[in-house]
Design a protein around this motif. Structure first.
Motif, mmCIF file in Angstrom:
data_model
loop_
_atom_site.group_PDB
_atom_site.id
_atom_site.type_symbol
_atom_site.label_atom_id
_atom_site.label_comp_id
_atom_site.label_asym_id
_atom_site.label_seq_id
_atom_site.Cartn_x
_atom_site.Cartn_y
_atom_site.Cartn_z
ATOM 1 N N ARG A 149 0.813 -1.215 0.000
ATOM 2 C CA ARG A 149 0.000 0.000 0.000
ATOM 3 C C ARG A 149 0.846 1.265 0.000
ATOM 4 N N ILE A 150 2.132 1.076 0.054
ATOM 5 C CA ILE A 150 3.011 2.240 0.092
ATOM 6 C C ILE A 150 3.352 2.669 -1.330
ATOM 7 N N GLN A 206 12.889 -0.623 6.519
ATOM 8 C CA GLN A 206 11.682 -1.165 7.150
ATOM 9 C C GLN A 206 11.109 -0.166 8.128
ATOM 10 N N LYS A 207 11.995 0.412 8.906
ATOM 11 C CA LYS A 207 11.546 1.368 9.911
ATOM 12 C C LYS A 207 10.893 2.572 9.246
ATOM 13 N N ALA A 208 11.554 3.109 8.228
ATOM 14 C CA ALA A 208 11.036 4.309 7.564
ATOM 15 C C ALA A 208 9.684 4.028 6.924
ATOM 16 N N LEU A 209 9.551 2.860 6.292
ATOM 17 C CA LEU A 209 8.301 2.561 5.604
ATOM 18 C C LEU A 209 7.177 2.275 6.591
ATOM 19 N N ARG A 214 2.303 4.148 9.239
ATOM 20 C CA ARG A 214 1.546 4.529 10.434
ATOM 21 C C ARG A 214 1.042 5.972 10.309
ATOM 22 N N GLU A 215 1.934 6.865 9.874
ATOM 23 C CA GLU A 215 1.545 8.274 9.758
ATOM 24 C C GLU A 215 0.448 8.475 8.726
ATOM 25 N N SER A 216 0.468 7.675 7.686
ATOM 26 C CA SER A 216 -0.519 7.864 6.625
ATOM 27 C C SER A 216 -1.775 7.032 6.860
ATOM 28 N N GLY A 217 -1.814 6.355 8.000
ATOM 29 C CA GLY A 217 -3.032 5.635 8.353
ATOM 30 C C GLY A 217 -3.179 4.261 7.716
#
Lengths: 225, 72
Positions: A149-150, A206-209, A214-217
């Motif tokens: 979804r990214i 992994q952390k950044a994505l 999370r930020e984008s819901g």
């Protein structure tokens, strides 16, 4: 922590002159203000040029990821080809030209754009692991589905935000498909360094994505708590 | 092979840098260990995603033209 020190110690100054004993590095022995064309017939120069330009798109993409700027990427690629042309006599036909060109480009990048000094690679420490694990524990969605979804741009951005020493390993191994051995030769570091940088780069990605997700819901870290 | 051994080899497994014997060992562990299998799937997925996303677009036409002039 040990790995960071190892990195710093093992990184041959990328600004250093190309080393003659290195298979994928241009050798300075052709002394070419005349672009090193002497001693080559027209045909081999032409086939060298054909093969070299065949790597243009992939080199440009690599340059764009390294510089993060289209104008600088163009300059870097053009300078890479100029240097390749000048030292073409040191390229052994039939060996890995893509690796050879990447080695030239990578050295130029550190020379011209980064003043010859690799940035210090800082390690976030255990914090990044625990964040990742927390998200793993708290979201019910399978990780692979989250990744799907990214947006493409966000993935590229995450790669471009990696520290340069990590980013270039990801570009070589994950994007270009280089073996650890070829990547190690391009970078002038031992294979173990390639492996440790790659591992850390992937954790950072992994952390950044996940943070983006999370930020984008896309995921809700506190959904079930 | 335990989970720690497996996870330590996962990068090399995903990158096809293990020997045939090592590959078999990891494979056997993954079949029996869903958590490690999850890690493996995530890593493969991430690697593919990075490749696909970063591998788009090519050099601008004017750069190609300029380089052709230089090279030929």
């Amino acid at each position: 922590m040990v790995e960071v020190a190892e990195d710093a110690a093992e990184t041959r100054g990328p600004a250093a002159e190309p080393t003659p004993d290195h298979p994928v590095r241009p050798d300075d022995g052709t002394g070419g203000s005349d672009r090193g064309r002497s001693g080559r017939d027209e045909g081999s120069s032409r086939s060298f040029a054909e093969e070299a330009i065949g790597h243009l798109d992939t080199l440009y993409r690599g340059a764009l990821r390294l510089t993060r700027d289209p104008a600088q990427a163009e300059d870097l690629v053009q300078d890479t080809y100029l240097r390749a042309l000048r030292y073409q006599n040191s390229y052994q036909a039939g060996t890995n030209m893509k690796a050879w060109l990447f080695a030239i480009m990578r050295n130029l990048f550190w020379d011209r754009f980064r003043g010859g000094r690799p940035e210090d690679v800082s390690l976030d420490g255990d914090g990044e692991v625990s964040l990742y694990d927390t998200l793993r524990d708290q979201t019910a969605m399978p990780e692979a589905e989250v990744l799907d979804r990214i947006a493409t741009d966000e993935v590229v951005r995450a790669v471009e935000r990696l520290p340069e020493l990590h980013r270039e390993v990801v570009l070589l191994v994950d994007v270009e498909g280089f073996s650890y051995k070829d990547a190690a030769e391009v970078l002038g570091v031992p294979i173990g360094t390639v492996m440790s940088r790659l591992h850390r780069a992937r954790r950072q990605l992994q952390k950044a994505l996940y943070e983006y997700a999370r930020e984008s819901g896309i995921v809700h870290a506190d959904r079930d708590r | 092979m335990n989970c720690q051994d497996c996870l330590e080899r996962l990068d090399r497994y995903v990158d096809r840098e293990l020997t045939d014997a090592e590959i078999e060992e990891v494979k056997r562990h993954l079949v029996d260990c869903p958590p490690c299998e999850d890690h493996f799937r995530l890593q493969v997925h991430l690697k593919r995603l990075v490749k696909v996303c970063c591998d788009q677009g090519g050099a601008p036409a004017h750069l190609r033209a300029k380089l052709r002039q230089i090279l030929f």
